[in-house]
Design an enzyme around this catalytic site. Structure first.
Site, PDB file in Angstrom:
ATOM      1  N   CYS A  45       0.835  -1.206   0.000  1.00 18.04           N
ATOM      2  CA  CYS A  45       0.000   0.000   0.000  1.00 18.04           C
ATOM      3  C   CYS A  45       0.876   1.265   0.000  1.00 18.04           C
ATOM      4  CB  CYS A  45      -0.914   0.005   1.237  1.00 18.04           C
ATOM      5  SG  CYS A  45      -2.476  -0.888   1.001  1.00 18.04           S
ATOM      6  N   HIS A  73      -6.115  -1.103  -2.084  1.00 17.39           N
ATOM      7  CA  HIS A  73      -5.823  -2.456  -1.617  1.00 17.39           C
ATOM      8  C   HIS A  73      -6.933  -3.432  -2.000  1.00 17.39           C
ATOM      9  CE1 HIS A  73      -3.774  -5.269   1.097  1.00 17.39           C
ATOM     10  NE2 HIS A  73      -4.951  -5.615   1.563  1.00 17.39           N
TER      11      HIS A  73
END
Ligand code: G1P
Ligand code: G1P
Lengths: 374, 374
Positions: free
Chosen positions: B56, B125
């Site tokens: 991320c 994500h």
């Protein structure tokens, strides 16, 4: 006939002389983080007899038509025709000429016929080869030999592929200990490829043959070299007895892959002498125990036997009886090696060396952890 | 150049002209009982941003030495060197002569060098290609082309293998949407084998070439035949647009395997025109949506791109850009096809026909089920 040079340090690729392929080996990669799939083993104690299992003695089997066949009250191994076979015997009305064959340079299809059998290893639902005494494994070996004899009499069949999928991770559809036999009217791709390469090696090395001696054999030469290395160099040997050796082959793909091979040149199961049959059962016992002990679990694998085709043919003498074990576990009882993206699209790849894997298997006891702690 | 004959009824095998192998097809087998492994998909809603994810934006990555590299606050695709690479660049001190090479007829090993990269598809994500708009997939396609351009300038590299493992079932080690690039100083086995066969076909059919026309191409001929069949016969076509077609190839092994291929002869990603790049993004969008809709889940697969080697060479013109999708699911979101015992030791085997698989994929909507029901 050859010596082992030192294994290259760092990432390298190794040649598989049985397939002609190469395996990428990246030993430095075993420490990468893992947030991926884990398959914890089933630790529920299993029943000795499971009333819902269609492989247990006396139980009804499943069949596509819903016709209920009942298993006999078998007490040893038990063989029956697979109720959901992948191939079917040729019907008498089918002649090979009337069968559809699609054929062009790009598009080719041919019918495949044959027969599929299931071999229950034991009436007990809760054991595996690893937990069976050598005497019971010997009955499995004898059953394999009997099946070879029987199916070889059917002149329509060309190859008898004996194999076992052990454990849910290897797609085993029923936990009752069993193996399978798929016999086809064609030599399947993998054994056909091996046979061609064994033949190629033998012909290539043929200068050294005399009338009295056997033709040269790749697997004879390979296993001789692995075993005859001085003790400190027997780096890929897992175990041996009088007739068989077990190694992590130089070209292993699966983390703890092994090759079980006759020390002398035997082409088919049914040619094994009684003492060789015993030795096969013995080495299967010690190997499967080591496997279970490695991560203290019922170690999953696919196993298969390669040997000569079942009808006599000019290439049969080149065959050298051996068993491949392809086990998926890598780090522990829950984390496996995935042969996926790069492996499927690029080239097979492994994360630990064959030498490291063999050393870890050698360090495992031949006494099963369940019995050792009992 | 050729016509499709009818597909044989019952168990048969089909030829794969890209590998020279055969796939056993047993359509009658799909109804066998299944007491084996089920992998129910993870239905926990995923976070848009996961503070523990090392892919991320803005998060620290994992690395073997424990040195903490931090991701930038990226907003589109993001490419970085894999922290746990399978291959490493050649060190300046290493000359190819001083590298250890073990070599005999049986034992061969060679060092392999190269570089491994990771491509994050999105800062988010919780999405996958299937849930991204075409405009965002186009950024992935452009990123692939940029990487090809960049790595092709490194004359030590011979092949750039782009691939994606999607889903825990396919060994994906982190759920953040990403693909990988492994670039080697050798052409890996699979693309090398395909290239040799594309070349073989072209040379074999070469009588028909004139100076003005392109040399014959196996994939041009194959896709032309699949697409030009009359409507009722386009039995393996899943979808097409101006530049690309998607089919379940005649020789598919995985149950819902597909081949995405340029309709005209393009050898490498970076040669795609802007509108062809858009069409690639478009067909990836529709294919991945259909996949997710088939079993209403985040459909797992391994995907990889095959194209010309990255240094110019005499065989490069034979390459024909294509993508393989190898998805494991067979019956539903939890039950997969296991390519195990017989498949590993005997011959690859499938349970439903390519035609049946294509028909089911065609019936799926191109609108993602999560958006359709919203
Ligand atoms: O690189 P990752 O995502 O950690 O790992 C995954 O992809 C690799 C390349 O196909 C495989 O070698 C690994 O077995 C797999 O788990
Ligand atoms: O025959 P079983 O145990 O039902 O099925 C298992 O073994 C077969 C032979 O390797 C495979 O085709 C199947 O995918 C696997 O699940």
């Amino acid at each position: 006939r050859f010596a082992f040079s030192p294994v290259p340090e760092g990432p390298h690729q190794r040649y598989n002389p049985l397939t002609g392929g190469w395996v990428l080996c990246s030993p430095q990669r075993a420490t990468r983080p893992w947030q991926g799939q884990e398959d914890p083993p089933d630790t529920e104690p299993k029943l000795t007899y499971d009333p819902t299992c269609y492989l247990c003695p006396d139980n009804p089997r499943k069949s596509p038509a819903g016709i209920s066949v009942q298993n006999p009250a078998y007490t040893s191994t038990f063989v029956f025709d697979n109720d959901f076979p992948a191939v079917l015997p040729q019907r008498p009305t089918e002649s090979s000429e009337t069968q559809t064959e699609a054929s062009s340079t790009i598009i080719k299809a041919t019918p495949v016929h044959g027969t599929c059998k299931v071999i229950c290893y034991s009436p007990r639902h809760d054991v595996s080869m690893a937990e069976m005494p050598v005497s019971e494994i010997l009955r499995i070996v004898e059953t394999w030999c009997d099946i070879m004899m029987e199916l070889s009499r059917d002149t329509r069949l060309r190859y008898v592929q004996i194999f076992e999928n052990k454990g849910p991770m290897m797609g085993c559809s029923n936990p009752h200990p069993h193996g399978q036999v798929w016999a086809l009217d064609k030599v399947p791709q993998e054994p056909a490829q091996e046979l061609a390469r064994l033949r190629g090696y033998s012909v290539q090395q043929g200068g050294e043959t005399t009338l009295a001696s056997r033709p040269p054999c790749l697997l004879c030469d390979y296993i001789h070299a692995e075993l005859s290395a001085t003790h400190s160099q027997r780096v890929r040997v897992v175990s041996e007895n009088t007739s068989f050796a077990c190694v992590v082959p130089y070209w292993a793909l699966w983390p703890f892959e092994t090759l079980v091979v006759t020390k002398s040149h035997v082409t088919r199961l049914q040619d094994l002498t009684p003492s060789q049959r015993y030795d096969l059962a013995d080495i299967l016992h010690s190997l499967t125990c080591r496997y279970d002990n490695l991560f203290r679990c019922e170690f999953p694998y696919s196993m298969g036997i390669h040997q000569a085709p079942c009808q006599s043919g000019p290439d049969n003498d080149y065959a050298h009886l051996h068993l491949h074990f392809y086990p998926p576990l890598l780090r522990n009882a829950s984390i496996r090696k995935f042969l996926v993206g790069f492996e499927m699209l690029g080239q097979p790849q492994r994360d630990i060396t064959a030498e490291e894997a063999a050393s870890r298997l050698r360090a495992c006891s031949e006494i099963h952890y369940k019995r050792a702690s009992a």
